[in-house]
Motif scaffolding. Structure first.
Motif, mmCIF file in Angstrom:
data_model
loop_
_atom_site.group_PDB
_atom_site.id
_atom_site.type_symbol
_atom_site.label_atom_id
_atom_site.label_comp_id
_atom_site.label_asym_id
_atom_site.label_seq_id
_atom_site.Cartn_x
_atom_site.Cartn_y
_atom_site.Cartn_z
ATOM 1 N N PHE A 10 0.845 -1.188 0.000
ATOM 2 C CA PHE A 10 0.000 0.000 0.000
ATOM 3 C C PHE A 10 0.883 1.242 0.000
ATOM 4 N N ASN A 11 0.378 2.315 -0.607
ATOM 5 C CA ASN A 11 1.055 3.603 -0.547
ATOM 6 C C ASN A 11 0.007 4.634 -0.159
ATOM 7 N N VAL A 12 0.149 5.179 1.042
ATOM 8 C CA VAL A 12 -0.816 6.135 1.575
ATOM 9 C C VAL A 12 -0.051 7.347 2.076
ATOM 10 N N LYS A 13 -0.419 8.525 1.582
ATOM 11 C CA LYS A 13 0.202 9.786 1.997
ATOM 12 C C LYS A 13 1.727 9.719 1.874
ATOM 13 N N GLY A 14 2.206 9.077 0.815
ATOM 14 C CA GLY A 14 3.642 9.003 0.573
ATOM 15 C C GLY A 14 4.370 7.916 1.352
ATOM 16 N N MET A 15 3.667 7.149 2.152
ATOM 17 C CA MET A 15 4.304 6.061 2.901
ATOM 18 C C MET A 15 3.921 4.729 2.265
ATOM 19 N N THR A 16 4.923 3.943 1.952
ATOM 20 C CA THR A 16 4.689 2.606 1.405
ATOM 21 C C THR A 16 4.866 1.587 2.521
ATOM 22 N N TYR A 17 3.913 0.676 2.610
ATOM 23 C CA TYR A 17 4.007 -0.381 3.609
ATOM 24 C C TYR A 17 3.395 -1.655 3.053
ATOM 25 N N THR A 18 3.771 -2.756 3.674
ATOM 26 C CA THR A 18 3.291 -4.076 3.285
ATOM 27 C C THR A 18 2.498 -4.675 4.426
ATOM 28 N N ILE A 19 1.407 -5.315 4.069
ATOM 29 C CA ILE A 19 0.652 -6.118 5.026
ATOM 30 C C ILE A 19 0.833 -7.565 4.591
ATOM 31 N N ARG A 20 1.271 -8.381 5.550
ATOM 32 C CA ARG A 20 1.551 -9.787 5.254
ATOM 33 C C ARG A 20 1.282 -10.618 6.497
ATOM 34 N N SER A 21 1.281 -11.911 6.307
ATOM 35 C CA SER A 21 1.129 -12.820 7.441
ATOM 36 C C SER A 21 2.383 -12.775 8.309
ATOM 37 N N ALA A 22 2.184 -12.884 9.603
ATOM 38 C CA ALA A 22 3.310 -12.936 10.540
ATOM 39 C C ALA A 22 4.060 -14.249 10.353
ATOM 40 N N THR A 23 5.378 -14.197 10.565
ATOM 41 C CA THR A 23 6.214 -15.400 10.526
ATOM 42 C C THR A 23 6.967 -15.497 11.845
ATOM 43 N N ILE B 291 -1.366 -0.334 16.423
ATOM 44 C CA ILE B 291 -0.395 0.314 15.535
ATOM 45 C C ILE B 291 0.397 1.331 16.348
ATOM 46 N N LEU B 292 1.706 1.384 16.103
ATOM 47 C CA LEU B 292 2.532 2.413 16.743
ATOM 48 C C LEU B 292 1.978 3.800 16.411
ATOM 49 N N LYS B 293 1.935 4.674 17.395
ATOM 50 C CA LYS B 293 1.314 5.992 17.242
ATOM 51 C C LYS B 293 1.932 6.819 16.110
ATOM 52 N N ASP B 294 3.242 6.701 15.887
ATOM 53 C CA ASP B 294 3.893 7.446 14.807
ATOM 54 C C ASP B 294 3.373 7.054 13.431
ATOM 55 N N TYR B 295 2.662 5.938 13.351
ATOM 56 C CA TYR B 295 2.177 5.444 12.057
ATOM 57 C C TYR B 295 0.656 5.508 11.938
ATOM 58 N N TRP B 296 0.011 6.222 12.863
ATOM 59 C CA TRP B 296 -1.424 6.457 12.738
ATOM 60 C C TRP B 296 -1.649 7.395 11.550
ATOM 61 N N ASP B 297 -2.823 7.339 10.990
ATOM 62 C CA ASP B 297 -3.264 8.219 9.893
ATOM 63 C C ASP B 297 -2.618 7.914 8.546
ATOM 64 N N TYR B 298 -2.106 6.708 8.383
ATOM 65 C CA TYR B 298 -1.603 6.264 7.082
ATOM 66 C C TYR B 298 -2.442 5.114 6.534
ATOM 67 N N GLY B 299 -3.601 4.903 7.092
ATOM 68 C CA GLY B 299 -4.490 3.855 6.599
ATOM 69 C C GLY B 299 -4.067 2.448 6.969
ATOM 70 N N ILE B 300 -3.110 2.313 7.882
ATOM 71 C CA ILE B 300 -2.630 0.973 8.246
ATOM 72 C C ILE B 300 -3.739 0.177 8.939
ATOM 73 N N GLY B 301 -4.397 0.791 9.896
ATOM 74 C CA GLY B 301 -5.497 0.110 10.580
ATOM 75 C C GLY B 301 -6.618 -0.239 9.611
ATOM 76 N N THR B 302 -6.938 0.692 8.735
ATOM 77 C CA THR B 302 -7.977 0.461 7.726
ATOM 78 C C THR B 302 -7.616 -0.722 6.840
ATOM 79 N N ASN B 303 -6.370 -0.758 6.376
ATOM 80 C CA ASN B 303 -5.968 -1.837 5.469
ATOM 81 C C ASN B 303 -5.796 -3.172 6.179
ATOM 82 N N LEU B 304 -5.392 -3.164 7.446
ATOM 83 C CA LEU B 304 -5.389 -4.406 8.217
ATOM 84 C C LEU B 304 -6.825 -4.923 8.375
ATOM 85 N N LEU B 305 -7.752 -4.010 8.646
ATOM 86 C CA LEU B 305 -9.158 -4.379 8.795
ATOM 87 C C LEU B 305 -9.715 -4.910 7.481
ATOM 88 N N ARG B 306 -9.501 -4.181 6.385
ATOM 89 C CA ARG B 306 -10.017 -4.614 5.076
ATOM 90 C C ARG B 306 -9.465 -5.986 4.688
#
Length: 181
Positions: free
Chosen positions: A8-21, A104-119
């Motif tokens: 995902f790329n939200v507000k200029g931040m790219t992140y990956t959602i994947r299964s934990a290992t 989610i770590l507070k520094d990473y709020w508002d980048y849609g991480i919670g939304t995308n984990l939920l979706r």
């Protein structure tokens, strides 16, 4: 259960959602401790119900092997910044549902991480014929409540005076559920 990684790329931040290992266990132990100290929206105070590396390894192994569990991590530049879990039930009378939780770590709020984990979790639940997702949220966490409502969750009940926070006041817990359409 495992899913394919998603970027995902939200507000200029790219992140990956994947299964934990299992390799994530040590970092998950540290991150959970940090997150618990950043907000009162979660059930724990910092250090309570601590899960060490072997504890996370066991959780990840159980969740990976179970078709009713899903453990996801959000990763920014090889750093885990949040995670979510859907935990199913072994009892037949509850086997149709899972409970969702996210942090989610507070520094990473508002980048849609919670939304995308939920979706991602909703998509997984729907494709695996799970009939109900449940969650609990602190009544003052309006942003989360609105997010959950936007994604089909409805308020099913209130646990009155359920949590005692640092201001020495009691707060209600909102119980929410989502049924596939």
């Amino acid at each position: 259960m495992k899913i394919s990684p998603q970027e995902f790329n939200v507000k200029g931040m790219t992140y990956t959602i994947r299964s934990a290992t299992n390799k994530d266990a040590r970092n998950l132990s540290k991150i959970r401790l940090l997150i618990d100290g950043e907000t009162e929206n979660l059930d724990r105070e910092k250090g309570e119900a601590y899960i060490d590396t072997p504890g996370f390894e066991q959780l990840i192994e159980t969740d990976t092997q179970s078709s009713r569990n899903l453990f996801l991590v959000a990763v920014v530049h090889d750093k885990i910044v949040g995670f979510s879990r859907c935990e199913g039930y072994a009892l037949r009378r509850f086997a149709h549902k899972v409970e969702f939780g996210v942090c989610i770590l507070k520094d990473y709020w508002d980048y849609g991480i919670g939304t995308n984990l939920l979706r991602t979790s909703i998509s997984w639940a729907d494709s695996n014929h799970i009939k109900k997702m449940t969650l609990q949220v602190l009544e003052t966490n309006n942003k989360a409540i609105e997010l959950y409502k936007k994604h089909g969750f409805e308020v099913e009940g209130i646990l009155k005076n359920d949590k005692l926070l640092s201001d020495s006041r009691y707060y209600n817990t909102v119980i929410m559920g989502r049924f596939p359409k």
